[in-house]
Scaffold this motif. Structure first.
Motif, PDB file in Angstrom:
ATOM      1  N   GLN A  66       0.843  -1.198   0.000  1.00 33.41           N
ATOM      2  CA  GLN A  66       0.000   0.000   0.000  1.00 33.41           C
ATOM      3  C   GLN A  66       0.881   1.252   0.000  1.00 33.41           C
ATOM      4  OE1 GLN A  66      -1.665   1.214   3.778  1.00 33.41           O
ATOM      5  NE2 GLN A  66      -3.683   1.378   2.816  1.00 33.41           N
ATOM      6  N   THR A  67       1.864   1.281   0.886  1.00 29.49           N
ATOM      7  CA  THR A  67       2.752   2.441   0.999  1.00 29.49           C
ATOM      8  C   THR A  67       3.559   2.634  -0.274  1.00 29.49           C
ATOM      9  OG1 THR A  67       2.870   2.159   3.388  1.00 29.49           O
ATOM     10  CG2 THR A  67       4.623   3.447   2.365  1.00 29.49           C
ATOM     11  N   LEU A  68       4.048   1.539  -0.840  1.00 24.53           N
ATOM     12  CA  LEU A  68       4.836   1.611  -2.070  1.00 24.53           C
ATOM     13  C   LEU A  68       4.073   2.338  -3.173  1.00 24.53           C
ATOM     14  CD1 LEU A  68       7.430  -0.087  -3.566  1.00 24.53           C
ATOM     15  CD2 LEU A  68       5.404  -0.960  -4.702  1.00 24.53           C
ATOM     16  N   LEU A  69       2.834   1.938  -3.408  1.00 21.19           N
ATOM     17  CA  LEU A  69       2.053   2.556  -4.475  1.00 21.19           C
ATOM     18  C   LEU A  69       1.690   3.999  -4.134  1.00 21.19           C
ATOM     19  CD1 LEU A  69       0.815   2.411  -7.213  1.00 21.19           C
ATOM     20  CD2 LEU A  69      -1.126   1.150  -6.251  1.00 21.19           C
ATOM     21  N   LYS A  70       1.330   4.258  -2.895  1.00 25.17           N
ATOM     22  CA  LYS A  70       0.995   5.626  -2.500  1.00 25.17           C
ATOM     23  C   LYS A  70       2.198   6.560  -2.624  1.00 25.17           C
ATOM     24  CE  LYS A  70      -2.949   4.877   0.539  1.00 25.17           C
ATOM     25  NZ  LYS A  70      -3.472   5.083   1.901  1.00 25.17           N
ATOM     26  N   VAL A  71       3.379   6.082  -2.280  1.00 22.01           N
ATOM     27  CA  VAL A  71       4.592   6.890  -2.404  1.00 22.01           C
ATOM     28  C   VAL A  71       4.859   7.218  -3.871  1.00 22.01           C
ATOM     29  CG1 VAL A  71       7.122   6.819  -2.181  1.00 22.01           C
ATOM     30  CG2 VAL A  71       5.675   6.199  -0.243  1.00 22.01           C
ATOM     31  N   GLU A  72       4.729   6.227  -4.741  1.00 29.38           N
ATOM     32  CA  GLU A  72       4.964   6.471  -6.170  1.00 29.38           C
ATOM     33  C   GLU A  72       3.944   7.467  -6.737  1.00 29.38           C
ATOM     34  OE1 GLU A  72       7.678   5.653  -7.816  1.00 29.38           O
ATOM     35  OE2 GLU A  72       8.397   4.619  -6.022  1.00 29.38           O
ATOM     36  N   MET A  73       2.704   7.375  -6.272  1.00 27.11           N
ATOM     37  CA  MET A  73       1.693   8.359  -6.697  1.00 27.11           C
ATOM     38  C   MET A  73       2.059   9.749  -6.185  1.00 27.11           C
ATOM     39  SD  MET A  73      -1.841   6.231  -6.056  1.00 27.11           S
ATOM     40  CE  MET A  73      -2.858   7.701  -6.134  1.00 27.11           C
ATOM     41  N   SER A 130       2.686  13.523  -7.765  1.00 25.84           N
ATOM     42  CA  SER A 130       1.551  14.395  -7.398  1.00 25.84           C
ATOM     43  C   SER A 130       0.263  13.972  -8.093  1.00 25.84           C
ATOM     44  CB  SER A 130       1.866  15.855  -7.723  1.00 25.84           C
ATOM     45  OG  SER A 130       3.009  16.280  -7.036  1.00 25.84           O
ATOM     46  N   LEU A 131       0.002  12.662  -8.103  1.00 20.15           N
ATOM     47  CA  LEU A 131      -1.166  12.129  -8.792  1.00 20.15           C
ATOM     48  C   LEU A 131      -2.311  11.850  -7.826  1.00 20.15           C
ATOM     49  CD1 LEU A 131       0.592   9.583 -11.163  1.00 20.15           C
ATOM     50  CD2 LEU A 131      -0.468  11.748 -11.811  1.00 20.15           C
ATOM     51  N   THR A 132      -3.504  12.183  -8.251  1.00 14.92           N
ATOM     52  CA  THR A 132      -4.712  11.866  -7.497  1.00 14.92           C
ATOM     53  C   THR A 132      -5.226  10.499  -7.948  1.00 14.92           C
ATOM     54  OG1 THR A 132      -6.190  12.829  -9.139  1.00 14.92           O
ATOM     55  CG2 THR A 132      -5.338  14.319  -7.417  1.00 14.92           C
ATOM     56  N   TYR A 133      -6.179   9.957  -7.197  1.00 18.46           N
ATOM     57  CA  TYR A 133      -6.802   8.697  -7.598  1.00 18.46           C
ATOM     58  C   TYR A 133      -7.492   8.849  -8.957  1.00 18.46           C
ATOM     59  CZ  TYR A 133      -5.971   7.146  -2.809  1.00 18.46           C
ATOM     60  OH  TYR A 133      -5.389   6.792  -1.620  1.00 18.46           O
ATOM     61  N   LEU A 174       1.730   0.961 -11.643  1.00 17.70           N
ATOM     62  CA  LEU A 174       3.099   1.465 -11.790  1.00 17.70           C
ATOM     63  C   LEU A 174       3.421   1.784 -13.245  1.00 17.70           C
ATOM     64  CD1 LEU A 174       4.905  -0.907  -9.273  1.00 17.70           C
ATOM     65  CD2 LEU A 174       4.329   1.509  -8.930  1.00 17.70           C
ATOM     66  N   GLU A 175       3.002   0.917 -14.140  1.00 17.16           N
ATOM     67  CA  GLU A 175       3.212   1.158 -15.569  1.00 17.16           C
ATOM     68  C   GLU A 175       2.462   2.412 -16.018  1.00 17.16           C
ATOM     69  OE1 GLU A 175       4.549   0.517 -19.466  1.00 17.16           O
ATOM     70  OE2 GLU A 175       5.135  -0.612 -17.692  1.00 17.16           O
ATOM     71  N   ALA A 176       1.208   2.521 -15.614  1.00 17.12           N
ATOM     72  CA  ALA A 176       0.371   3.644 -16.029  1.00 17.12           C
ATOM     73  C   ALA A 176       0.909   4.989 -15.538  1.00 17.12           C
ATOM     74  CB  ALA A 176      -1.069   3.451 -15.543  1.00 17.12           C
ATOM     75  N   ILE A 177       1.463   5.010 -14.326  1.00 21.61           N
ATOM     76  CA  ILE A 177       1.940   6.292 -13.786  1.00 21.61           C
ATOM     77  C   ILE A 177       3.375   6.605 -14.187  1.00 21.61           C
ATOM     78  CG2 ILE A 177       0.310   6.172 -11.864  1.00 21.61           C
ATOM     79  CD1 ILE A 177       2.647   5.537  -9.997  1.00 21.61           C
ATOM     80  N   GLY A 178       3.993   5.690 -14.921  1.00 12.17           N
ATOM     81  CA  GLY A 178       5.333   5.950 -15.446  1.00 12.17           C
ATOM     82  C   GLY A 178       6.466   5.559 -14.518  1.00 12.17           C
ATOM     83  N   CYS A 179       6.208   4.672 -13.580  1.00 15.13           N
ATOM     84  CA  CYS A 179       7.249   4.203 -12.668  1.00 15.13           C
ATOM     85  C   CYS A 179       8.057   3.119 -13.375  1.00 15.13           C
ATOM     86  CB  CYS A 179       6.618   3.660 -11.386  1.00 15.13           C
ATOM     87  SG  CYS A 179       7.843   3.057 -10.210  1.00 15.13           S
ATOM     88  N   ARG A 180       9.343   3.359 -13.530  1.00 12.96           N
ATOM     89  CA  ARG A 180      10.184   2.408 -14.242  1.00 12.96           C
ATOM     90  C   ARG A 180      11.125   1.648 -13.324  1.00 12.96           C
ATOM     91  NH1 ARG A 180       6.532   2.821 -16.913  1.00 12.96           N
ATOM     92  NH2 ARG A 180       6.300   4.073 -18.752  1.00 12.96           N
ATOM     93  N   SER A 181      11.281   2.105 -12.084  1.00  9.15           N
ATOM     94  CA  SER A 181      12.111   1.380 -11.120  1.00  9.15           C
ATOM     95  C   SER A 181      11.596   1.657  -9.718  1.00  9.15           C
ATOM     96  CB  SER A 181      13.585   1.797 -11.230  1.00  9.15           C
ATOM     97  OG  SER A 181      13.720   3.161 -10.880  1.00  9.15           O
TER      98      SER A 181
END
Length: 76
Positions: free
Chosen positions: A12-19, A23-26, A63-70
């Motif tokens: 949960q924290t991992l995804l929230k941190v990446e968001m 600065s992405l909203t739900y 992660l793919e959708a928000i552009g997280c590559r690592s």
């Protein structure tokens, strides 16, 4: 509110941190998921993240959708 088990909290924290880094909203995550062909409503995403229980597939899609590559999984 019931405390989440350790691993669910980590995911949960991992995804929230990446968001947060982006600065992405739900709502924006929902829109970005739609761009890659994944239909998830804003309320559904919010519920999944608040529960901390979602599939690895959903995690990777987000992660793919928000552009997280690592990812950094720990400080060590």
């Amino acid at each position: 509110m019931k405390e989440l088990p350790e691993w669910e909290k980590k995911v949960q924290t991992l995804l929230k941190v990446e968001m947060a880094k982006r600065s992405l909203t739900y709502k924006q995550v929902s829109e970005k998921l739609a761009e890659i062909g994944v239909v998830e409503s804003e309320p559904n995403i919010r519920k999944k993240l608040s529960r901390g229980t979602f599939s690895a597939v959903f995690l990777i899609q987000c992660l793919e959708a928000i552009g997280c590559r690592s990812l950094q999984l720990s400080d060590g």
